[in-house]
Design a protein around this motif. Structure first.
Motif, mmCIF file in Angstrom:
data_model
loop_
_atom_site.group_PDB
_atom_site.id
_atom_site.type_symbol
_atom_site.label_atom_id
_atom_site.label_comp_id
_atom_site.label_asym_id
_atom_site.label_seq_id
_atom_site.Cartn_x
_atom_site.Cartn_y
_atom_site.Cartn_z
ATOM 1 N N UNK B 7 70.668 167.919 98.311
ATOM 2 C CA UNK B 7 71.581 169.057 98.400
ATOM 3 C C UNK B 7 73.006 168.630 98.073
ATOM 4 N N UNK B 8 73.388 167.465 98.565
ATOM 5 C CA UNK B 8 74.761 166.990 98.319
ATOM 6 C C UNK B 8 74.958 166.681 96.840
ATOM 7 N N UNK B 9 73.960 166.043 96.245
ATOM 8 C CA UNK B 9 74.078 165.707 94.823
ATOM 9 C C UNK B 9 74.184 166.986 93.992
ATOM 10 N N UNK B 10 73.370 167.970 94.325
ATOM 11 C CA UNK B 10 73.400 169.218 93.574
ATOM 12 C C UNK B 10 74.766 169.885 93.697
ATOM 13 N N UNK B 12 77.578 168.472 94.325
ATOM 14 C CA UNK B 12 78.563 167.672 93.587
ATOM 15 C C UNK B 12 78.467 167.920 92.096
ATOM 16 N N UNK B 13 77.240 168.050 91.602
ATOM 17 C CA UNK B 13 77.074 168.310 90.172
ATOM 18 C C UNK B 13 77.653 169.672 89.794
ATOM 19 N N UNK B 14 77.485 170.626 90.690
ATOM 20 C CA UNK B 14 78.033 171.950 90.428
ATOM 21 C C UNK B 14 79.566 171.910 90.430
ATOM 22 N N UNK B 16 81.302 169.273 89.692
ATOM 23 C CA UNK B 16 81.789 168.239 88.777
ATOM 24 C C UNK B 16 82.753 168.760 87.704
ATOM 25 N N UNK B 17 82.374 169.815 86.965
ATOM 26 C CA UNK B 17 83.301 170.285 85.940
ATOM 27 C C UNK B 17 84.645 170.715 86.524
ATOM 28 N N UNK B 19 86.099 169.543 89.359
ATOM 29 C CA UNK B 19 86.873 168.375 89.773
ATOM 30 C C UNK B 19 87.410 167.629 88.559
#
Lengths: 292, 380
Positions: B7-10, B12-14, B16-17, B19
């Motif tokens: 869940x955390x990785x997902x 963060x990926x969302x 990402x753009x 940040x």
């Protein structure tokens, strides 16, 4: 302000390290990403090992966590008992997150670094000058070679046929990584959720990889491959008959005290039993049978 | 991978753009300098668009813009950006665009003579980060894939002897320089080639090798080339044999053209220093301590008018410097006009430059002031 700190402390060193590695590794930015990923994995090895111990300890306490959940309906009391259990069992629920929290800034910085270090326009190369240190050796390396294994590392995964290969590799390594990772919960419902995530995650990451630069996917694949190797070394891989090489530290023998009203409870589980419990997905009922 | 971690990785990926947007990456904008033909100025008035402007004092009226948004046949032209000055010859304008190739335009109305809609344009491998050079019957240009092309001026077909482009290196960003029957081409792998304009054969026994990428190239006399390197070196190279007359080390990246006054060169670097050099028989001597522009990058080529150097940094701030002693005479900041990367062009005792915001300015060394030429009728 945060952006400046991020740039100064993480992004600029990363851009320069990648340029340096690229120059050392025959001008290949792809090899630089691979080398960088391995360096990060080696540097964070102690942290990863600590995470393993924390996961083990958390896993050992799961039957007791279940019992506390059942026993106490008051959330406050339940929380207190949980914390007591974790403290006495030598487990910290947040310690599992350490490597993940470390990975993200690196991942975000790498995403930005690839976009900066492989400029797609003269303006972008001009801007790169503000990120590169004044060392002649580094400046001699510019501009970097953007192709690796026949694909433009700046391009998105969904832009080319070889890009799709990287997308598939992201999905595959994510899936294998999840299959080689220990599951902490003994709750059947949670385990089912986790199994669903194990299937969903590769598709989700593949979807992200389609719109991310191939260089980022390369990092992801190498990072996952390293994690898979580490998982197998530490957990083993029963499906292939592989035994773990690193033995995890046994959790502290304290959880009995956690249930302060004196109810009889499960004794601390050994690391060996944990592996078995994890591997076969033993249920609560099976765990209860082993109580003294 | 457990649930929490996934869940955390997902998440963060969302994020990402979002940040990573803190660290912007620049898309092609272009920095072609103004080109004059009498009272007509050819100016990049917006990304990838060239306008013909009739200048009258402090105002200018657009006659045409290419590509023209009101013409259906121009809809498919995605030029992206223009980096090299248009070359005006006779009743034509030769123009290199970043992604849409090279055009020969009619000076009168800005319509393409070649390639025309539906005709087979020459296939070009790579983008064009420089401009064109015109010599004899040919138009020369190079691409980011390291290829040098020569097309016939009259119809845009590959020139005789140039049926295939010449591969010279990893990438070519500088506009080729033509002098006599030779063409000089600098590469991003740090090589400078002297080639026959007729058949592309090498003129020197081996290419000149700089210590870093060469992204700009300038003719400074009938015998010498100015070769700046992003590895902080400025070379003066003899065109006859590729020998080095001078190798000057600056404090920061060099990616500019110099203002020239006799044997003296004036140019800025990416650290905001402006240098004055005098070419002598034994190399170069520094005329004065570098003038400082407070650390702002100077990409734009300097101009020298009547002993006054005009330099514009990326902010942009226009700085007037005394060529005799390097002292700063005046600084004029420009607000709300975008940044400046285009070289300055001298005309009638003033230095003209355009901004990324599509505005045209005139810097007047005599009065040390800067005037905006108000443009009208421009199709953005």
């Amino acid at each position: 302000m945060i952006g400046d700190i991020f740039t100064l402390l993480l992004l600029n060193p990363l851009v320069n390290l990648l340029v340096l590695l690229s120059h050392v590794l025959w001008g290949s930015f792809g090899l630089a990403i691979i080398a960088f990923t391995i360096l990060v994995r080696v540097a964070t090895f102690p942290l990863t090992l600590r995470q393993l111990h924390a996961t083990r300890a958390m896993q050992a306490l799961q039957p007791r966590v279940q019992e506390i959940n059942k026993k106490y309906s008051d959330p406050k009391r339940r929380q207190e008992e949980m914390m007591k259990l974790y403290r006495e069992g030598g487990a910290n629920p947040l310690s599992c997150l350490g490597p993940i929290l470390l990975t993200f800034p690196v991942f975000i910085a790498l995403y930005s670094a690839i976009r900066i270090a492989l400029p797609n326009s003269p303006e972008a190369l001009e801007k790169l000058s503000s990120h590169i240190y004044g060392w002649s050796y580094l400046q001699h390396a510019l501009p970097l070679e953007e192709h690796f294994l026949g694909v433009d590392l700046r391009g998105n995964g969904g832009d080319s046929l070889i890009g799709y290969f990287f997308v598939a590799a992201v999905a595959a390594t994510t899936f294998i990584q999840s299959k080689t990772t220990v599951t902490t919960s003994t709750d059947e419902r949670v385990r089912q959720q986790q199994q669903m995530m194990n299937v969903m995650m590769p598709f989700m990451f593949a979807f992200f990889a389609m719109s991310f630069p191939v260089g980022v996917s390369l990092y992801w694949v190498v990072n996952s491959a390293a994690q898979i190797g580490f998982n197998i070394l530490t957990y083993g891989f029963p499906a292939l008959g592989l035994q773990p090489v690193f033995k995890a530290r046994a959790p502290a023998a304290a959880p009995q005290a956690a249930l302060s009203d004196g109810d009889e409870r499960t004794s601390p589980t050994s690391a060996r039993e944990l592996r078995t419990a994890n591997g076969s997905g033993r249920s609560k009922r099976q765990n209860r049978r082993r109580r003294p | 991978m457990n649930f929490r971690r996934g869940a955390i990785i997902t998440l963060a990926l969302l994020l990402l753009p979002l940040v990573s947007s803190c660290v912007s990456v620049l898309n092609p904008t272009g920095w072609a300098p103004v080109a004059f033909d009498g009272e007509t100025a050819y100016v990049i008035t917006s990304k990838g668009k060239l306008s013909a402007i009739t200048v009258n004092g402090d105002s200018g009226a657009a006659r045409w813009t290419f590509p023209d948004k009101d013409r259906d046949e121009d809809d498919k032209l995605d030029t992206k950006a223009i980096y090299g000055a248009p070359v005006i010859e006779g009743d034509r304008i030769y123009l290199a665009t970043f992604e849409a190739g090279v055009f020969a335009l009619r000076k009168e109305d800005g319509r393409p003579i070649w390639p025309t809609a539906g005709s087979d344009a020459v296939s070009i491998d790579g983008d064009i980060a420089g401009g064109v050079a015109v010599a004899g019957e040919n138009v020369y240009f190079a691409t980011t894939e390291g290829l040098l092309y020569a097309l016939r001026k009259d119809d845009g077909a590959p020139a005789t002897g140039w049926e295939k482009p010449l591969r010279l290196g990893d990438g070519i960003w500088a506009t080729p320089v033509v002098h006599g029957d030779a063409i000089y081409v600098a590469t991003m792998s740090g090589e400078l080639h002297a080639l026959s304009a007729i058949d592309g054969s090498e003129r020197w026994s081996r290419p000149f090798k700089a210590s870093g990428a060469i992204a700009e190239l300038a003719l400074i006399s009938d015998e010498l080339l100015f070769v700046p390197s992003i590895n902080r070196h400025a070379y003066v190279v003899r065109m006859a044999d590729g020998s080095v007359v001078a190798d000057f080390r600056a404090d920061d990246w060099l990616w500019t053209t110099p203002g020239v006054q006799g044997s003296k060169l004036f140019f800025g670097d990416f650290g905001g220093s402006v240098y004055g050099l005098n070419i002598t028989s034994s190399g170069v001597e520094q005329l004065w301590e570098p003038a400082s522009l407070k650390g702002e990058r100077v990409r734009s080529g300097a101009a020298v008018v009547n002993g006054v150097i005009v330099v514009v940094d990326r902010k942009p701030v226009v700085t007037f410097i005394d060529a005799n002693d390097g002292s700063i005479l005046n600084t004029v900041p420009i607000e709300g006009a975008g940044t400046v990367r285009a070289n300055l062009v001298v005309k009638d005792g003033a230095a003209y430059f355009s901004t990324t915001g599509g505005k045209l300015f005139r810097a007047e060394p005599a009065s040390r002031r800067v005037v905006e030429v108000q443009l009208s009728g421009v199709k953005k």
